[in-house]
Every structure is written in structure tokens, then in C-alpha cells.
Design a protein around this motif. Sequence first.
Motif, PDB file in Angstrom:
ATOM      1  N   ILE A  44      -4.830   2.414  -7.141  1.00  0.00           N
ATOM      2  CA  ILE A  44      -4.412   1.011  -7.145  1.00  0.00           C
ATOM      3  C   ILE A  44      -4.433   0.361  -5.757  1.00  0.00           C
ATOM      4  N   LEU A  65       3.730  -6.596  -8.082  1.00  0.00           N
ATOM      5  CA  LEU A  65       2.363  -7.100  -8.001  1.00  0.00           C
ATOM      6  C   LEU A  65       1.740  -7.224  -9.394  1.00  0.00           C
ATOM      7  N   ILE A 101       3.280   3.991  -4.695  1.00  0.00           N
ATOM      8  CA  ILE A 101       4.294   4.357  -5.692  1.00  0.00           C
ATOM      9  C   ILE A 101       3.717   4.177  -7.110  1.00  0.00           C
ATOM     10  N   CYS A 107       6.461  -0.924  -9.207  1.00  0.00           N
ATOM     11  CA  CYS A 107       5.966  -1.465  -7.929  1.00  0.00           C
ATOM     12  C   CYS A 107       7.132  -1.733  -6.960  1.00  0.00           C
ATOM     13  N   SER A 108       6.970  -1.265  -5.756  1.00  0.00           N
ATOM     14  CA  SER A 108       8.017  -1.411  -4.730  1.00  0.00           C
ATOM     15  C   SER A 108       8.510  -2.844  -4.595  1.00  0.00           C
ATOM     16  N   LEU A 109       7.584  -3.781  -4.705  1.00  0.00           N
ATOM     17  CA  LEU A 109       7.976  -5.166  -4.480  1.00  0.00           C
ATOM     18  C   LEU A 109       8.924  -5.664  -5.561  1.00  0.00           C
ATOM     19  N   ILE A 128      -6.942  -2.693  -4.680  1.00  0.00           N
ATOM     20  CA  ILE A 128      -6.333  -3.958  -4.238  1.00  0.00           C
ATOM     21  C   ILE A 128      -6.842  -4.308  -2.830  1.00  0.00           C
ATOM     22  N   GLU A 136       0.810  -1.224   0.000  1.00  0.00           N
ATOM     23  CA  GLU A 136       0.000   0.000   0.000  1.00  0.00           C
ATOM     24  C   GLU A 136       0.844   1.276   0.000  1.00  0.00           C
TER      25      GLU A 136
HETATM   26  S1  SF4 Z   1       3.093  -2.487  -3.383  1.00  0.00           S
HETATM   27 FE1  SF4 Z   1       3.057  -2.217  -5.606  1.00  0.00          FE
HETATM   28  S2  SF4 Z   1       0.866  -2.346  -6.096  1.00  0.00           S
HETATM   29 FE2  SF4 Z   1       0.962  -2.018  -3.898  1.00  0.00          FE
HETATM   30  S3  SF4 Z   1       0.790   0.214  -3.674  1.00  0.00           S
HETATM   31 FE3  SF4 Z   1       2.993  -0.274  -3.733  1.00  0.00          FE
HETATM   32  S4  SF4 Z   1       3.591  -0.052  -5.898  1.00  0.00           S
HETATM   33 FE4  SF4 Z   1       1.342  -0.182  -5.802  1.00  0.00          FE
END
Ligand code: SF4
Lengths: 598, 397
Positions: A202, A252, A191, A243-245, A206, A188
Motif C-alpha cells: 500500500i 486514508l 500498518i 490506518c494510522s491517520l 501510494i 508510509e
Molecule cells: S498512513 Fe495509512 S495508508 Fe499510509 S502506510 Fe500508514 S496505514 Fe497505510
Amino acid sequence: MSLKDILTPFTAWGNIVKEPITIKDPINNRPGAPRYRGFHKNDITKCIGCGSCEEICPNNAIDLLPVEGIETKDGDSGLRPRIDYGRCCWCGLCVDVCTTGSLTLSNEYKWIEEGNADAYRFTPGVDKKPWDKNELGWNKPVPNYEFYALDRVEMQELEPNKRDNSFIEIVQGFSKEQAQLEADRCVECGICVAACPAHMGIPAYIKAIRDDDLEHGLNILYDTNPLPEICGRICTHKCESVCSLGHRGEPLSIRWLKRYIADQNPSEEYKKILETENIEKNGKKVAIIGAGPSGLSAAYYLALLGYEVKIFELYPEAGGMMRYGIPEYRLPYDQIDKDIDYILSLGVEIQYNTRVGGDVSLDELKEKYDAVFAGTGLHLGRSTRIPGSDHKNVYQSIELLSKITKGEEINLTEKIVVIGGGNVAMDITRSLARLQKQKFGKVQIITTSLETEDILPADVEEVVEAREENAVINPGWGPKSVEIIDGKIKGLNVVRCLSVFDEEHRFSPKFDEDDKKFFEGDMIVESIGQGMDISYIAEDIKSSIEFGPRGRIVVDKYFQSSAKWLFVGGDIIQGPDVIHGIANGHKAALGIDKYLHH
Amino acid sequence: MKKNSKLIWTPDRSKFPEQNSDGSLDVDLASQKYVKVWQGPNHPGVTGNMSLELTICGDEIVQAKTHVGYLHRGFEKLIERRKFIQGFTTCIRMCVAEPDTNEYNFSRCVEELSGIEVPEMANWLRALALEMARLQMLLRIVPGQGNTTGLGLGVQWGVYLRDLILDRFEELTGGRVYHMYITPGGVRGLLPDGFKQRMEDALKKIDEFIVDITKLMYNNAVFKKRTVGVGYLDPAWIDKFGVVGPNARAAGFKRDVRKDYPYLIYDKLDYEPFTATDSDIYTRSLVRREDLRTTVELIRQIMAKMPKTGNIRAQTPNVLHWKIPKGETYVRCESSRGEYGYYMVTDGSEFPRRVNLRGPSYVHAVSLLEKLLVGANIADVSSMMVSLGTCPPEIER
Ligand code: SF4
Ligand code: SF4
Ligand code: SF4
């Protein structure tokens, strides 16, 4: 009690002859253990300001703040964590959760700093500290110690042998369990929101999946995007690339999650869920040229605002490139219809088979409507202009793709060469491969591009899947000439391409003319980009419009051209892709509303 | 108070008023026969503050009331405002002296309620951390018993040895006092290189300490005089009050959660809890010395039997929005003071609805102590408190 009990304790006097074990200065003379949780360090070039550390801190010791010299950009909020040692308990949860692995703790025991009473509150990595270079200390523990899953939930897809001769949809979509597991991975951080051209909500949608509140999810989608079934399938997903991940794991599957929400909501319910059953009309009329993503998006948001909207569309059906450019195995027509039918159900009208600038003039639209939005897209195929490219068996990918959609006959041959390395090139390659498989029982198609494998503009999965379907992708070659013998195409002569761009990143390919190759084929397809056709703008109107470099119409942030009544968006302004079109259309709708009410 | 037959010293009860049938006492302070004194609030030889309101007659206690409230920090409530991953940083503070039992119980509640299976390796490491926690606590309380009777030397030894264990904690967990090592889902690190050897070096010193402290304290005429037969805990009260751990074992009850309700890997370890029957301060202290011996032995067993490596954390839901379905559970483990339990209620949200600690000190130091002190000499109050394993931070959280 005995004499022994009186005497034995005196054995402790034996200590008098032992070395003392007390350390005089235990703090200064002894380094912390290698894993000791000391003071914060942050590699600020690696940190992306996702705020997960702030989120997990049990003591609210972290605030994310702007930092001088760090710009906000796609994939980086520009913020960096500041730690308050008046609150911190040195649990190191912030380190364990860090999405990029930039945050660590040094193994210092002590920190004495004179003079600055506020020094205990600092931004690691920005405010220099004595321990910044200390390599030891607390890092996120060994692999498999994760606070969220790094791997994606696998998407079910049709096996190559089940899909290579048909146009049925490949990607099967998530089940509820899969969607919720995937949605659970999101931290969450938001980014992605900044990177999405439409700035879709987003993390919020989600979360709606996690909460299993898909009606709310649909509402969030429609706040910024009226084509979720379409985008949920073919969006270029700029969000996922930031996405940070993705820094330590797989980003994601944002696109598939969006699709999941749209798929799960039945179209009959849309009006109720989205509360669009009674929209009050405002009596104003807007004409839209082109029923592509930007036109449809503008139409939707204008309709919500009460405008009477009419779209003029060249083709017999709506959707533009989404229908006529993207193959059905990626985007089935019924899903396009689901999105578009809902927009039409709000009273938006479409006049098909109508060419503006032919059947009706732009001037007429200007007269009859309060404002006009043009989202006419890029429909002209570009040619390589190499010798032989004017042969009748040299095609443009875009014309073939639209023929396939329309169900028109294609003069298919057994050996095809495709020139191009983008997604459209993959689309035509894979479509033709399917047709070859249907007609000849085997696939003989070679796709070549200037760009080498590592810099191919096409999505990796497109390339992988094309190969699974037996197309040959052979990148890194520059087309030289079409080999024609006795009026028949024999193939394509290419030379090794050394680089595509110059230092300033301008298109300026360099070749090794000695490294030659010949790709055999009796039909050539060029897929090296598309151009726009704005000939529908008559000269007198053109003179009132400002044009920028390469013939692009200059627009303001509401996509208003210098002719105030004319708004322009979509691929002819930005992109090219669906989501920019949607964003432009939305913004233009707001601009039109502003223009007509002020 | 019931009497132990082996008592070598008894207060002269003839001067005491008779209790009413309901156990109450009519104390007429105006008679000048009685004086009320406060013991505390300070650290009466234990960790943390509490105080006793004592009514004395001469130097003997006729009535004792426990007063708490000096240490209430509302941690249980705070945990209700913490996500499941955050709670372990708060719960440790409920027992400063032995935080790991809190980490473990808290984590296990979360895991049970959300159905998470912790990897084998993590279970071994958890058991190691728990035994290390018991060890460092016993290193304080065993010689600490002598301290309450004026024997300060043993404490010096104990503090040094405890520091060696804290060193091991530091290299294993990254923290010396608050280790924050056991988290919901697993633990936060494998053994560092060379850990076993350094641990063994420390354990050897503790072996020697056991010999030394036995000579210094257990075979000490003064210590015996002050503790043998004093603070007798009637075995009949064990179940009535819910007495656990060393206090119960010193009264002949073989109570040990590790044996009675094996958790982690304790069923793979080989040991017998030590029991005795005299149930006085001396015996309780003796049981703790044997507990120390057992724990040293268990740490050796754990280090010998544990796998070399393995996963240390289960994949939990994303900790930033970990929701746990409605449910409740009670878990327990054997702390240095006996059964240490956590009760957790969840309501389907991202926060625990209720976390409640059931620590042994509440029983031992509040309800039991008030009873045991009647008839005791005022000089023995501290000794009694320590012998019961009193830990005030765990009483009022
Ligand atoms: S984890 Fe990925 S999908 Fe979730 S808010 Fe951050 S950038 Fe967006
Ligand atoms: S979690 Fe890591 S990457 Fe994100 S803001 Fe904090 S330090 Fe930066
Ligand atoms: S170490 Fe713990 S308390 Fe300190 S800033 Fe990080 S998360 Fe917060």
C-alpha cells in the motif's frame, strides 16, 4: 569628557543597597515552563508503533523495537520507540508528528540516575522514569497544527436524486490532483500492509501516485492482487480501518487510490506494463472450480508461473459473487471485465455453464489435471426459519441479486421488508429500492436487523446512502414470524433485540418479547448470510479430506487440503470477502507450484 | 587608515612601514622590529572561537589576518541531508547567540519555494520571536562592549535581564536557548496565559537597565577614552564591503531590513531606526543601545497590536515527504547585527540542494576587521571585534 563622566558611573554603587537577584540553586528550585521540552513520555497503550517519530527525527535518535507484553496485531506493529539521549536534540518533532498523540515530553529540567550507564537510551512508557506521571510539558500544539492533512479528499459521488432509479456507478473516482493530495497524507508506516489480507504494497503504490508513476503503481498492485479495478471499488478495506491517520483524523482512502491507479492504466497496455507478453509454459495443468475472486487470483498467479489453467464456472459469466452478488452501481460490469479479460489474455481458459459434480466430476478433474483448486464460494442463502418463511414471496437476497445481474424478471412488489444488517442486505435493499423507483415511482422498503445501529455490520456509508435513497433502515429487531393472511404476505412481526452476542462473543441473541413491532410488506427478503455447497466433492474423495468445525475443510497455510492434489480457498475457507479470496488464491497458486515441483 | 576628525587619540604611525601600492606589507621579522602574536583561538569577548594573527610593532598593529576553522561544523552541508521539516533544528546552530533568525530565514525560504502562505497570527508571533531574539542578543552585546574595556558590571546586569527574556522564550517556545519555534509553515504555539504581563515586567526592567547602563558606561570617562574615535569605520567602506546593521547606522547609513524590505508585520509597526555619524566604537555601541530601546518598544507594539488568536500553521504538504520544485531564493531579516540572509536552492527532491548563510559577521569580522585593526592598539582588538558585532559561529557554520 567632563567631571560628570567621572562621577556618574559611581551611581552603580546604588546597587549595594538592593536585594540580590541571584538565585542560589536555579535548577532545583524552579520548575520548567509548562511547555518546556523535557524528557519523553509515551502512552504505550495508545501508541501503535507506526514509526512516524522515527522517520521524522532529524538526529536518528529513535529506533522502533519490539516490547515485551505488546503483541503485534492488526493496527499495531507491536514496536515502540526507544530514544537515544546521546543523539536527541529535544526538538519535539517526534511529538508533533505522532499519529496517535501518544508521545509527549515532560517539563523536567534535569535527570540524574545513578548506576546504569545505558539509562540515557530508554523506551518511554516501558522503562519507568520519574517524570512518567508529570502532566506538564510539550504536547502537540493547538488544533490546526498538523504535519499532514487529517481530512480526506472528498470523493465525488452521484447525488441521491441522480442515482436512486438507475444502476450507474455512484462513486466517480479521483482526478489526478485529488489522488495526489490524498496520497500525500500517507505517512508510509505500513500498518495497513499487515492488516490487508493480501498484504498489498500500500505505501509503495501510494508513493507511486505521488510520483505520478502509475505504471509502477500497477506493477505493485499486481504483485499481490490481480483484481485491482474490482478491489478498488468494493474491497472491504481492512487497511483503512487500521490506518494510522484514523486515530486522530480520517484514514486514508486507500481503496479509492488503488482504483485510481487501475483506472488510469488502459487495459491494452497491461501486458507491456506488467511484462507478461511472453510467459514460458511449464507443461503442467491446473483445474480451477469457480471463477470467483479466489479462482481468478489462483488462475492469474498460476498462469504467470507457466501453468495451463482451466476454470470451470457454473454461471454464464465469470466473477462469481463480484458479478452476481454485488450491484452494478457499486461495481460496474465493464470494470469486472477489465480485470478478468486481462487474466484471460494470459491464456487462462474458462468453461462456462458447467457444474462440477454434475457436468463434470471432481474425479475427472483429478485425473486430467496435475492439481485442482476449488473456490466455490457461498452461494446458498440462509433462512431465518421463522414461521411463514417458506412462503413463495420470501426470497433470499443472493438469488435476487443474481437475477438482477442476469436481467431476469423479479416479482417486485410495492412494499418490501428486508431482514439483515450486513453489506449484502444493503446491496439488496438499495437494488430493490432502485427497481421500485423505476416501476412505481417511489420507494417503500424497510430493512431491519438484529444488530442495533451502533454495531451494524454494514459499512456506514452503505447505510447512509441507502437512507439517502429513501430506504428505511430500522435496526435492532429480531424477526418472529411472517404475517400471512389469505395466503398473502402482510408483513413481518418483530420483537426488540436486546443483544446479539453473549459474553464469549458467541451468537446468542436475547429479545424483549413484550416490545413488539410490525413491518408492513408484501414481499420479504432474507439476507442473513450465506452457506456453502460442497456437494460436488463425492463421498470417496470426502473420506480422504479432513474437515474441521462446522464442516469447513481443513487446509494448511498454502490452502492445500489433506488430499494433496486438492487446494481450497475463498469464502468457503476464509472471509467472506473478495480480498481474502484473492489472498487465498495467490497463496494456493504458490502452494500448487511448490507441490508440483517438489 | 582614514582618520576621523574627532579622533582624540591617534597611534604614532611614524614607526610603521609604508604599505606597498597593492596594500601588502614587507615585514622583516628578522629585523626584530616586529613581533607576531596570536589573539585566540579563544572567546575574545565574543561568542565562539576565531583567532587573529597580528603583526605588531610596539603595541600597535601593523598587519592583521583573520583565522577561522575552529568552529566549522558543516551545518550547511548537514541541512542538505535533512528533510525540509528537519532543517530548522540544524540551522539554528549556525548562530548560537541568535538562533531565531536562522529558523525564520530557513522557514521562509522553504515557504517561498513551495508557495505557502503563512497565517497572519503566525507572522505576528514570528516577529515577536525575532524581536525577542534581538533583545536577548543586545542585552549581551551592549554591556559586553564595556566588558572589553574592563567594565564587567554591566554584563552582570545584562545576563540577568537576558535570562528573563529566555524565561519568556521558554514559556512561549518550550526551549531556552535553541527555541525551535519557527518551523516551515508557521510557529509552534500561541502566547501562554499571562505572557504579556510577564513580558512587560521584564521590559520595564530593561527600561531601567538602559538608564543604568547609560550612567555606568556611556557616561563613563574611561569607556569614552577607550572607545571614542577608536575603530573608525570610514563611511566610504560601507557599500564597498557590504556593511550592514548597526555598523552601517553608526556611519550615517539608515540601513534596516525591517524598513527597507519590510517582512512579516513590520510595516504595521511604528518606529525609526536610530542613526549616528561618528562611526567609532562608542557610536556603534550607542546605536546598539538605541536598537535595544527600539526593540523593547517594538515588542510592546507587537503585543498590543497582535490578534488574540488564530491559526499558527498553514497546512503544508505532508512533512514526511515534502518535495519542493526546482528553484532558488534569497531571504533576509534584520538580526541584531544587521541583514541576515539565507540563500536556498531546491531541485525538486525532498532535500534542499544548497543552503547558504550570508551573515553580517563574515564581512564585519573577516574582511573589515583586518583593515580596521591596522594602526590600532593591541589592547583595542577585543573592543573592535565586539563593536563590529562579531559572531564566529555564523562566519564558518
Ligand atoms: S498512513 Fe495509512 S495508508 Fe499510509 S502506510 Fe500508514 S496505514 Fe497505510
Ligand atoms: S509516532 Fe506516535 S504512535 Fe507512531 S510509533 Fe511514534 S509514538 Fe508511537
Ligand atoms: S525530540 Fe527531536 S531529536 Fe529527540 S527524539 Fe524527538 S525528533 Fe528526535
